[in-house]
Design a protein around this motif. Structure first.
Motif, mmCIF file in Angstrom:
data_model
loop_
_atom_site.group_PDB
_atom_site.id
_atom_site.type_symbol
_atom_site.label_atom_id
_atom_site.label_comp_id
_atom_site.label_asym_id
_atom_site.label_seq_id
_atom_site.Cartn_x
_atom_site.Cartn_y
_atom_site.Cartn_z
ATOM 1 N N ALA A 4 2.583 -16.482 30.416
ATOM 2 C CA ALA A 4 3.860 -15.991 30.946
ATOM 3 C C ALA A 4 4.413 -16.945 31.997
ATOM 4 C CB ALA A 4 3.686 -14.590 31.530
ATOM 5 N N ASP A 5 3.526 -17.590 32.734
ATOM 6 C CA ASP A 5 3.955 -18.563 33.750
ATOM 7 C C ASP A 5 4.680 -19.763 33.136
ATOM 8 O OD1 ASP A 5 2.971 -17.018 35.811
ATOM 9 O OD2 ASP A 5 1.124 -18.179 36.061
ATOM 10 N N VAL A 6 4.451 -20.020 31.855
ATOM 11 C CA VAL A 6 5.136 -21.125 31.169
ATOM 12 C C VAL A 6 6.092 -20.574 30.101
ATOM 13 C CG1 VAL A 6 3.341 -22.829 31.675
ATOM 14 C CG2 VAL A 6 3.214 -21.518 29.546
ATOM 15 N N ASN A 7 6.516 -19.334 30.293
ATOM 16 C CA ASN A 7 7.495 -18.672 29.420
ATOM 17 C C ASN A 7 7.053 -18.566 27.966
ATOM 18 O OD1 ASN A 7 9.383 -18.239 31.538
ATOM 19 N ND2 ASN A 7 9.984 -20.382 31.372
ATOM 20 N N LEU A 8 5.779 -18.259 27.774
ATOM 21 C CA LEU A 8 5.250 -18.004 26.438
ATOM 22 C C LEU A 8 4.499 -16.684 26.446
ATOM 23 C CD1 LEU A 8 3.788 -21.481 25.360
ATOM 24 C CD2 LEU A 8 5.810 -20.347 24.437
ATOM 25 N N SER A 9 4.383 -16.088 25.283
ATOM 26 C CA SER A 9 3.514 -14.933 25.086
ATOM 27 C C SER A 9 2.359 -15.390 24.202
ATOM 28 C CB SER A 9 4.286 -13.806 24.393
ATOM 29 O OG SER A 9 4.682 -14.219 23.095
ATOM 30 N N SER A 10 1.341 -14.583 24.106
ATOM 31 C CA SER A 10 0.216 -14.946 23.229
ATOM 32 C C SER A 10 0.653 -15.113 21.773
ATOM 33 C CB SER A 10 -0.901 -13.908 23.338
ATOM 34 O OG SER A 10 -1.503 -13.971 24.604
ATOM 35 N N PRO A 11 1.473 -14.198 21.230
ATOM 36 C CA PRO A 11 1.918 -14.410 19.848
ATOM 37 C C PRO A 11 2.756 -15.682 19.675
ATOM 38 C CG PRO A 11 2.243 -12.123 20.478
ATOM 39 C CD PRO A 11 1.871 -12.874 21.719
ATOM 40 N N LYS A 12 3.638 -15.974 20.621
ATOM 41 C CA LYS A 12 4.435 -17.195 20.531
ATOM 42 C C LYS A 12 3.536 -18.423 20.589
ATOM 43 C CE LYS A 12 8.851 -15.598 22.425
ATOM 44 N NZ LYS A 12 9.817 -15.754 23.523
ATOM 45 N N PHE A 13 2.554 -18.401 21.497
ATOM 46 C CA PHE A 13 1.642 -19.532 21.611
ATOM 47 C C PHE A 13 0.840 -19.705 20.322
ATOM 48 C CE2 PHE A 13 -2.531 -21.318 22.761
ATOM 49 C CZ PHE A 13 -2.113 -22.560 23.228
ATOM 50 N N ALA A 14 0.381 -18.612 19.750
ATOM 51 C CA ALA A 14 -0.390 -18.699 18.501
ATOM 52 C C ALA A 14 0.447 -19.302 17.383
ATOM 53 C CB ALA A 14 -0.899 -17.310 18.108
ATOM 54 N N ALA A 15 1.698 -18.853 17.263
ATOM 55 C CA ALA A 15 2.574 -19.386 16.220
ATOM 56 C C ALA A 15 2.861 -20.866 16.463
ATOM 57 C CB ALA A 15 3.873 -18.592 16.159
ATOM 58 N N LEU A 16 3.143 -21.223 17.707
ATOM 59 C CA LEU A 16 3.386 -22.631 18.023
ATOM 60 C C LEU A 16 2.153 -23.479 17.727
ATOM 61 C CD1 LEU A 16 5.455 -22.469 21.342
ATOM 62 C CD2 LEU A 16 6.259 -23.149 19.070
ATOM 63 N N SER A 17 0.970 -22.929 17.969
ATOM 64 C CA SER A 17 -0.270 -23.665 17.693
ATOM 65 C C SER A 17 -0.389 -23.997 16.214
ATOM 66 C CB SER A 17 -1.490 -22.858 18.148
ATOM 67 O OG SER A 17 -1.499 -22.714 19.544
ATOM 68 N N GLN A 58 10.227 -11.626 12.852
ATOM 69 C CA GLN A 58 10.712 -11.283 14.191
ATOM 70 C C GLN A 58 10.234 -12.293 15.223
ATOM 71 O OE1 GLN A 58 9.545 -7.241 14.960
ATOM 72 N NE2 GLN A 58 10.761 -6.441 13.263
ATOM 73 N N LEU A 59 8.992 -12.728 15.095
ATOM 74 C CA LEU A 59 8.440 -13.717 16.018
ATOM 75 C C LEU A 59 9.204 -15.043 15.895
ATOM 76 C CD1 LEU A 59 6.277 -14.621 18.056
ATOM 77 C CD2 LEU A 59 4.734 -15.001 16.113
ATOM 78 N N VAL A 60 9.464 -15.477 14.690
ATOM 79 C CA VAL A 60 10.211 -16.717 14.482
ATOM 80 C C VAL A 60 11.644 -16.556 14.998
ATOM 81 C CG1 VAL A 60 11.127 -18.307 12.725
ATOM 82 C CG2 VAL A 60 8.729 -17.582 12.630
ATOM 83 N N ASP A 61 12.213 -15.366 14.857
ATOM 84 C CA ASP A 61 13.543 -15.106 15.439
ATOM 85 C C ASP A 61 13.528 -15.392 16.942
ATOM 86 O OD1 ASP A 61 14.613 -14.256 13.006
ATOM 87 O OD2 ASP A 61 14.453 -12.114 13.495
ATOM 88 N N ARG A 62 12.506 -14.884 17.619
ATOM 89 C CA ARG A 62 12.411 -15.070 19.080
ATOM 90 C C ARG A 62 12.153 -16.538 19.434
ATOM 91 N NH1 ARG A 62 9.319 -10.358 18.383
ATOM 92 N NH2 ARG A 62 7.395 -11.432 18.933
ATOM 93 N N LEU A 63 11.281 -17.183 18.672
ATOM 94 C CA LEU A 63 10.999 -18.605 18.919
ATOM 95 C C LEU A 63 12.243 -19.455 18.674
ATOM 96 C CD1 LEU A 63 7.483 -18.793 17.246
ATOM 97 C CD2 LEU A 63 7.964 -19.256 19.655
ATOM 98 N N GLU A 64 12.989 -19.113 17.652
ATOM 99 C CA GLU A 64 14.202 -19.857 17.346
ATOM 100 C C GLU A 64 15.252 -19.644 18.443
ATOM 101 O OE1 GLU A 64 16.477 -20.929 13.260
ATOM 102 O OE2 GLU A 64 16.256 -18.781 13.668
ATOM 103 N N ALA A 65 15.370 -18.424 18.934
ATOM 104 C CA ALA A 65 16.313 -18.132 20.015
ATOM 105 C C ALA A 65 15.960 -18.919 21.275
ATOM 106 C CB ALA A 65 16.329 -16.633 20.310
#
Length: 134
Positions: A25-38, A65-72
Motif C-alpha cells: 500500500a505504501d507504493v500504491n499497490l495491493s497484493s492482487p495487483k502486485f501478483a498480476a504485475l508479477s 476487474q483486476l485488469v480494469d483497475r491496473l489499466e486505470a
C-alpha cells in the motif's frame, strides 16, 4: 494437531499477509495487483486474460476487474489477441514495470523481516512442517 498450534499458524499467516498488504500500500499497490504485475512482468509478450486468471488461480471475471483497475492506474494495457478476434490480452506498461520493481523491493524487505524473526528457528524443520500441512 493442537488447537493452539492451528490458531497460531492462522494468526501468523494473517500477520504476514497484513505486513505485505501494508508494505505494498505504501507504493500504491495491493497484493492482487502486485501478483498480476508479477505474472505480466515475467512475460516478454502480452498474455490472454484467461491465461492470467489461470496463473493467478482465480476466475476470469475477477481478472477482468483486476485488469480494469491496473489499466486505470496506467500499469497495464489491453491489446487485441491476433489469434482470436474476440480475445483480449494484457501486458505490463513501462510504469507497471517500474511500480512492480518497487513492489519487489518492499516485498523482499518483508521477507527479510520475517526471516529475522525466525532466525532462531530451524528453518528446514519449519519448512518441512509447513509443507506437510499443504
Amino acid at each position: 494437531m493442537n488447537d493452539k498450534i492451528s490458531y497460531a499458524l492462522i494468526h501468523a499467516a494473517h500477520s504476514i499477509e497484513s505486513r505485505f498488504d501494508e508494505a505494498l500500500a505504501d507504493v500504491n499497490l495491493s497484493s492482487p495487483k502486485f501478483a498480476a504485475l508479477s505474472v505480466l512482468a515475467a512475460e516478454n509478450q502480452p498474455i490472454s486474460l484467461s491465461e492470467l486468471a489461470e496463473r493467478l488461480t482465480c476466475v476470469r471475471s475477477n481478472v477482468t476487474q483486476l485488469v480494469d483497475r491496473l489499466e486505470a492506474d496506467g500499469l497495464v494495457k489491453r491489446t487485441d489477441d491476433p489469434s482470436d478476434r474476440r480475445g483480449v490480452r494484457a501486458e505490463v506498461t513501462k510504469l507497471g514495470r517500474e511500480r512492480h520493481a518497487v513492489g519487489v523491493k518492499v516485498v523482499n524487505r518483508v521477507h527479510e523481516e520475517v526471516a529475522k524473526q525466525l532466525s532462531a528457528v530451524d528453518r528446514s524443520v519449519l519448512k518441512s512442517a509447513l509443507d506437510s500441512i499443504q
